[in-house]
Design a protein around this motif. Sequence first.
Motif, PDB file in Angstrom:
ATOM      1  N   THR A 241       6.757  20.926  24.100  1.00 29.05           N
ATOM      2  CA  THR A 241       7.927  21.214  24.916  1.00 29.05           C
ATOM      3  C   THR A 241       9.157  20.707  24.183  1.00 29.05           C
ATOM      4  O   THR A 241       9.143  19.629  23.596  1.00 29.05           O
ATOM      5  CB  THR A 241       7.818  20.545  26.302  1.00 29.05           C
TER       6      THR A 241
ATOM      7  N   LEU B  23      13.863  11.512  27.791  1.00 29.31           N
ATOM      8  CA  LEU B  23      13.871  12.951  27.531  1.00 29.31           C
ATOM      9  C   LEU B  23      14.846  13.640  28.466  1.00 29.31           C
ATOM     10  O   LEU B  23      14.923  13.313  29.655  1.00 29.31           O
ATOM     11  CB  LEU B  23      12.471  13.536  27.732  1.00 29.31           C
TER      12      LEU B  23
ATOM     13  N   TYR C 219      12.981  19.472  24.531  1.00 34.80           N
ATOM     14  CA  TYR C 219      13.890  18.870  25.503  1.00 34.80           C
ATOM     15  C   TYR C 219      15.275  18.729  24.893  1.00 34.80           C
ATOM     16  O   TYR C 219      15.407  18.554  23.680  1.00 34.80           O
ATOM     17  CB  TYR C 219      13.402  17.467  25.895  1.00 34.80           C
ATOM     18  N   SER C 220      16.291  18.752  25.734  1.00 36.25           N
ATOM     19  CA  SER C 220      17.620  18.416  25.233  1.00 36.25           C
ATOM     20  C   SER C 220      17.630  16.920  24.925  1.00 36.25           C
ATOM     21  O   SER C 220      16.937  16.135  25.573  1.00 36.25           O
ATOM     22  CB  SER C 220      18.702  18.788  26.241  1.00 36.25           C
ATOM     23  N   ASN C 221      18.388  16.553  23.919  1.00 32.98           N
ATOM     24  CA  ASN C 221      18.463  15.162  23.487  1.00 32.98           C
ATOM     25  C   ASN C 221      19.552  14.452  24.280  1.00 32.98           C
ATOM     26  O   ASN C 221      20.721  14.821  24.202  1.00 32.98           O
ATOM     27  CB  ASN C 221      18.761  15.098  21.988  1.00 32.98           C
ATOM     28  N   THR C 222      19.161  13.437  25.026  1.00 31.86           N
ATOM     29  CA  THR C 222      20.130  12.663  25.806  1.00 31.86           C
ATOM     30  C   THR C 222      20.627  11.442  25.036  1.00 31.86           C
ATOM     31  O   THR C 222      21.456  10.697  25.542  1.00 31.86           O
ATOM     32  CB  THR C 222      19.517  12.192  27.138  1.00 31.86           C
TER      33      THR C 222
ATOM     34  N   ASP D 133       8.509  17.429  21.728  1.00 33.86           N
ATOM     35  CA  ASP D 133       7.444  16.497  22.118  1.00 33.86           C
ATOM     36  C   ASP D 133       6.141  16.948  21.464  1.00 33.86           C
ATOM     37  O   ASP D 133       5.704  18.079  21.650  1.00 33.86           O
ATOM     38  CB  ASP D 133       7.307  16.507  23.646  1.00 33.86           C
TER      39      ASP D 133
ATOM     40  N   ALA E 215      16.593  17.494  29.810  1.00 34.60           N
ATOM     41  CA  ALA E 215      16.067  18.659  30.515  1.00 34.60           C
ATOM     42  C   ALA E 215      15.159  19.476  29.604  1.00 34.60           C
ATOM     43  O   ALA E 215      15.382  19.554  28.393  1.00 34.60           O
ATOM     44  CB  ALA E 215      17.220  19.521  31.011  1.00 34.60           C
ATOM     45  N   VAL E 216      14.158  20.082  30.190  1.00 34.61           N
ATOM     46  CA  VAL E 216      13.290  20.989  29.439  1.00 34.61           C
ATOM     47  C   VAL E 216      14.137  22.173  28.982  1.00 34.61           C
ATOM     48  O   VAL E 216      14.867  22.779  29.768  1.00 34.61           O
ATOM     49  CB  VAL E 216      12.111  21.479  30.306  1.00 34.61           C
TER      50      VAL E 216
END
Length: 104
Positions: A4, A79, A6-9, A20, A81-82
């Motif tokens: 998956t 992580l 994810y956006s990087n926070t 991931d 948002a998807v």
Amino acid sequence: MQFTVYSNTGKSAVYPMLLDVTSDIIGQLNRRIVIPLLPVEKYPSSTRPERLVPLIRLTDDKEYAVMTHEMASIPARALGAVFCNASIYRTEIKAAIDILLDGI
């Protein structure tokens, strides 16, 4: 979930996405192994080790370099948002990890 995106926070704006790669059977841990994704136009040189740093195209129709050598463990809560699922690139991603760990 494995593969998956994810956006990087995190603080690094260089890597807008994180991939991931942690196995789904390892659910009890609160950490995930991720590989940062770099927009291909920002790759630092024209020479890219193709097997170690494969390219993938995501649902935003942009190509990203899978920066396998930058792999890290982060808290699952970090992580974002998807964004999408990259499991269609499973073979290339696993091969890049094999190159990093075993040299083959």
